[in-house]
Design a protein around this motif. Sequence first.
Motif, PDB file in Angstrom:
ATOM      1  N   VAL A   1       0.839  -1.201   0.000  1.00 43.52           N
ATOM      2  CA  VAL A   1       0.000   0.000   0.000  1.00 43.52           C
ATOM      3  C   VAL A   1       0.875   1.253   0.000  1.00 43.52           C
ATOM      4  O   VAL A   1       0.621   2.210  -0.745  1.00 43.52           O
ATOM      5  CB  VAL A   1      -0.952   0.017   1.213  1.00 43.52           C
ATOM      6  CG1 VAL A   1      -1.823   1.268   1.207  1.00 43.52           C
ATOM      7  CG2 VAL A   1      -1.817  -1.229   1.236  1.00 43.52           C
ATOM      8  N   VAL A   2       1.932   1.252   0.808  1.00 37.63           N
ATOM      9  CA  VAL A   2       2.855   2.390   0.880  1.00 37.63           C
ATOM     10  C   VAL A   2       3.472   2.647  -0.502  1.00 37.63           C
ATOM     11  O   VAL A   2       3.572   3.799  -0.939  1.00 37.63           O
ATOM     12  CB  VAL A   2       3.955   2.132   1.936  1.00 37.63           C
ATOM     13  CG1 VAL A   2       5.053   3.175   1.863  1.00 37.63           C
ATOM     14  CG2 VAL A   2       3.350   2.097   3.333  1.00 37.63           C
ATOM     15  N   ASP A   3       3.846   1.573  -1.198  1.00 31.42           N
ATOM     16  CA  ASP A   3       4.459   1.719  -2.525  1.00 31.42           C
ATOM     17  C   ASP A   3       3.484   2.313  -3.545  1.00 31.42           C
ATOM     18  O   ASP A   3       3.865   3.161  -4.351  1.00 31.42           O
ATOM     19  CB  ASP A   3       4.983   0.378  -3.024  1.00 31.42           C
ATOM     20  CG  ASP A   3       6.190  -0.116  -2.229  1.00 31.42           C
ATOM     21  OD1 ASP A   3       6.804   0.696  -1.497  1.00 31.42           O
ATOM     22  OD2 ASP A   3       6.510  -1.318  -2.342  1.00 31.42           O
ATOM     23  N   VAL A   4       2.232   1.880  -3.509  1.00 27.84           N
ATOM     24  CA  VAL A   4       1.230   2.413  -4.443  1.00 27.84           C
ATOM     25  C   VAL A   4       0.972   3.891  -4.145  1.00 27.84           C
ATOM     26  O   VAL A   4       0.871   4.709  -5.068  1.00 27.84           O
ATOM     27  CB  VAL A   4      -0.077   1.593  -4.392  1.00 27.84           C
ATOM     28  CG1 VAL A   4      -1.174   2.249  -5.213  1.00 27.84           C
ATOM     29  CG2 VAL A   4       0.167   0.177  -4.893  1.00 27.84           C
ATOM     30  N   LEU A   5       0.883   4.256  -2.874  1.00 26.09           N
ATOM     31  CA  LEU A   5       0.690   5.665  -2.512  1.00 26.09           C
ATOM     32  C   LEU A   5       1.880   6.520  -2.956  1.00 26.09           C
ATOM     33  O   LEU A   5       1.698   7.645  -3.432  1.00 26.09           O
ATOM     34  CB  LEU A   5       0.466   5.806  -1.001  1.00 26.09           C
ATOM     35  CG  LEU A   5      -0.888   5.337  -0.487  1.00 26.09           C
ATOM     36  CD1 LEU A   5      -0.882   5.213   1.028  1.00 26.09           C
ATOM     37  CD2 LEU A   5      -1.999   6.275  -0.954  1.00 26.09           C
TER      38      LEU A   5
ATOM     39  N   THR B   1      -5.479   5.323  -8.544  1.00 27.57           N
ATOM     40  CA  THR B   1      -6.581   5.715  -7.667  1.00 27.57           C
ATOM     41  C   THR B   1      -7.470   4.518  -7.363  1.00 27.57           C
ATOM     42  O   THR B   1      -7.867   4.290  -6.215  1.00 27.57           O
ATOM     43  CB  THR B   1      -7.414   6.852  -8.308  1.00 27.57           C
ATOM     44  OG1 THR B   1      -6.563   7.978  -8.514  1.00 27.57           O
ATOM     45  CG2 THR B   1      -8.591   7.248  -7.443  1.00 27.57           C
ATOM     46  N   GLU B   2      -7.774   3.713  -8.395  1.00 24.71           N
ATOM     47  CA  GLU B   2      -8.589   2.508  -8.192  1.00 24.71           C
ATOM     48  C   GLU B   2      -7.899   1.527  -7.258  1.00 24.71           C
ATOM     49  O   GLU B   2      -8.538   0.942  -6.369  1.00 24.71           O
ATOM     50  CB  GLU B   2      -8.887   1.831  -9.530  1.00 24.71           C
ATOM     51  CG  GLU B   2      -9.935   2.547 -10.356  1.00 24.71           C
ATOM     52  CD  GLU B   2     -10.236   1.819 -11.658  1.00 24.71           C
ATOM     53  OE1 GLU B   2     -10.091   0.576 -11.696  1.00 24.71           O
ATOM     54  OE2 GLU B   2     -10.607   2.492 -12.632  1.00 24.71           O
ATOM     55  N   LYS B   3      -6.580   1.332  -7.449  1.00 27.17           N
ATOM     56  CA  LYS B   3      -5.827   0.427  -6.581  1.00 27.17           C
ATOM     57  C   LYS B   3      -5.868   0.900  -5.132  1.00 27.17           C
ATOM     58  O   LYS B   3      -6.088   0.114  -4.208  1.00 27.17           O
ATOM     59  CB  LYS B   3      -4.351   0.360  -7.013  1.00 27.17           C
ATOM     60  CG  LYS B   3      -4.035  -0.643  -8.049  1.00 27.17           C
ATOM     61  CD  LYS B   3      -2.515  -0.673  -8.237  1.00 27.17           C
ATOM     62  CE  LYS B   3      -2.119  -1.650  -9.301  1.00 27.17           C
ATOM     63  NZ  LYS B   3      -0.655  -1.671  -9.519  1.00 27.17           N
ATOM     64  N   ILE B   4      -5.662   2.195  -4.946  1.00 26.85           N
ATOM     65  CA  ILE B   4      -5.644   2.755  -3.595  1.00 26.85           C
ATOM     66  C   ILE B   4      -7.010   2.597  -2.937  1.00 26.85           C
ATOM     67  O   ILE B   4      -7.107   2.230  -1.765  1.00 26.85           O
ATOM     68  CB  ILE B   4      -5.192   4.235  -3.616  1.00 26.85           C
ATOM     69  CG1 ILE B   4      -3.724   4.318  -4.034  1.00 26.85           C
ATOM     70  CG2 ILE B   4      -5.406   4.896  -2.263  1.00 26.85           C
ATOM     71  CD1 ILE B   4      -3.243   5.714  -4.370  1.00 26.85           C
TER      72      ILE B   4
ATOM     73  N   MET C   1      -7.537  -0.989  -1.917  1.00 28.53           N
ATOM     74  CA  MET C   1      -6.718  -1.347  -0.746  1.00 28.53           C
ATOM     75  C   MET C   1      -7.095  -0.540   0.491  1.00 28.53           C
ATOM     76  O   MET C   1      -6.498  -0.737   1.547  1.00 28.53           O
ATOM     77  CB  MET C   1      -5.238  -1.078  -1.039  1.00 28.53           C
ATOM     78  CG  MET C   1      -4.661  -1.821  -2.195  1.00 28.53           C
ATOM     79  SD  MET C   1      -3.026  -1.145  -2.553  1.00 28.53           S
ATOM     80  CE  MET C   1      -2.121  -2.627  -2.913  1.00 28.53           C
ATOM     81  N   ASN C   2      -8.055   0.371   0.344  1.00 23.74           N
ATOM     82  CA  ASN C   2      -8.423   1.296   1.419  1.00 23.74           C
ATOM     83  C   ASN C   2      -7.196   2.113   1.858  1.00 23.74           C
ATOM     84  O   ASN C   2      -6.998   2.377   3.037  1.00 23.74           O
ATOM     85  CB  ASN C   2      -9.055   0.559   2.605  1.00 23.74           C
ATOM     86  CG  ASN C   2      -9.879   1.466   3.482  1.00 23.74           C
ATOM     87  OD1 ASN C   2     -10.278   2.554   3.064  1.00 23.74           O
ATOM     88  ND2 ASN C   2     -10.132   1.042   4.700  1.00 23.74           N
ATOM     89  N   GLY C   3      -6.373   2.473   0.880  1.00 23.20           N
ATOM     90  CA  GLY C   3      -5.118   3.164   1.132  1.00 23.20           C
ATOM     91  C   GLY C   3      -5.259   4.586   1.627  1.00 23.20           C
ATOM     92  O   GLY C   3      -4.354   5.101   2.290  1.00 23.20           O
ATOM     93  N   TRP C   4      -6.374   5.235   1.318  1.00 21.99           N
ATOM     94  CA  TRP C   4      -6.554   6.615   1.772  1.00 21.99           C
ATOM     95  C   TRP C   4      -6.624   6.678   3.300  1.00 21.99           C
ATOM     96  O   TRP C   4      -6.350   7.710   3.891  1.00 21.99           O
ATOM     97  CB  TRP C   4      -7.808   7.241   1.160  1.00 21.99           C
ATOM     98  CG  TRP C   4      -7.846   7.231  -0.332  1.00 21.99           C
ATOM     99  CD1 TRP C   4      -8.803   6.656  -1.118  1.00 21.99           C
ATOM    100  CD2 TRP C   4      -6.894   7.815  -1.238  1.00 21.99           C
ATOM    101  NE1 TRP C   4      -8.503   6.838  -2.450  1.00 21.99           N
ATOM    102  CE2 TRP C   4      -7.338   7.557  -2.560  1.00 21.99           C
ATOM    103  CE3 TRP C   4      -5.700   8.523  -1.083  1.00 21.99           C
ATOM    104  CZ2 TRP C   4      -6.642   7.976  -3.690  1.00 21.99           C
ATOM    105  CZ3 TRP C   4      -5.007   8.939  -2.213  1.00 21.99           C
ATOM    106  CH2 TRP C   4      -5.478   8.670  -3.490  1.00 21.99           C
ATOM    107  N   GLU C   5      -6.985   5.570   3.921  1.00 23.82           N
ATOM    108  CA  GLU C   5      -7.122   5.506   5.380  1.00 23.82           C
ATOM    109  C   GLU C   5      -5.869   4.955   6.063  1.00 23.82           C
ATOM    110  O   GLU C   5      -5.883   4.720   7.271  1.00 23.82           O
ATOM    111  CB  GLU C   5      -8.328   4.619   5.744  1.00 23.82           C
ATOM    112  CG  GLU C   5      -9.640   5.076   5.151  1.00 23.82           C
ATOM    113  CD  GLU C   5     -10.071   6.421   5.691  1.00 23.82           C
ATOM    114  OE1 GLU C   5      -9.855   6.676   6.895  1.00 23.82           O
ATOM    115  OE2 GLU C   5     -10.596   7.220   4.905  1.00 23.82           O
ATOM    116  N   LEU C   6      -4.795   4.750   5.298  1.00 29.46           N
ATOM    117  CA  LEU C   6      -3.624   4.077   5.840  1.00 29.46           C
ATOM    118  C   LEU C   6      -3.038   4.773   7.062  1.00 29.46           C
ATOM    119  O   LEU C   6      -2.789   4.134   8.086  1.00 29.46           O
ATOM    120  CB  LEU C   6      -2.538   3.918   4.764  1.00 29.46           C
ATOM    121  CG  LEU C   6      -1.296   3.163   5.237  1.00 29.46           C
ATOM    122  CD1 LEU C   6      -1.645   1.741   5.619  1.00 29.46           C
ATOM    123  CD2 LEU C   6      -0.226   3.190   4.163  1.00 29.46           C
TER     124      LEU C   6
END
Length: 172
Positions: A90-94, A124-127, A130-135
């Motif tokens: 997730v960190v890498d995608v962000l 954006t779709e990947k994030i 992965m619920n990445g905005w809430e990481l």
Amino acid sequence: MVGVSKTYPPQKQVLKNIYLSFFYGAKIGIIGLNGSGKSTLLKIIAGIEDKFEGEVHFTKDYSIGLLSQDPELDDSKTVKEIVQEGVQEVVDVLKEYEEVNNKFAEPMDDDEMNKLIETQGELTEKIEHMNGWELDAKLERAMDALRTPDGDTPVKNLSGGERRRVALCRLL
């Protein structure tokens, strides 16, 4: 586990014909004398030890982690950087998303701009998936729940107990 046995050379057998299965949500404790194979059993379950006899089967979509008694942490990192290792994908995608956004400030032709917009949309779709905005909030909650030191604290300054809590947070 079906018929699991483990022998260390030359002839030290620590596990002999072990059968185990666990109910969903069960809490398990492993008790035994020193040298009886507790750590070996856990390493087999975690997939770290692969030289044994017998079979180990896992239910689909399960993940297993093992917290060692003396976890290895990079002393050049901060507490938050260590915890982020547990969600590195997730960190890498962000990070990639941020790099794409920074490229919009550079001069480019229309084709490059369209490719960049397409890449941004895919990321954006990947994030979102992965619920990445809430990481950051998720990591802060986990660090708070495990009472880890502040995220900016250098790992080299941590006590043994603090290091284990940081390693546990990374694992979970």
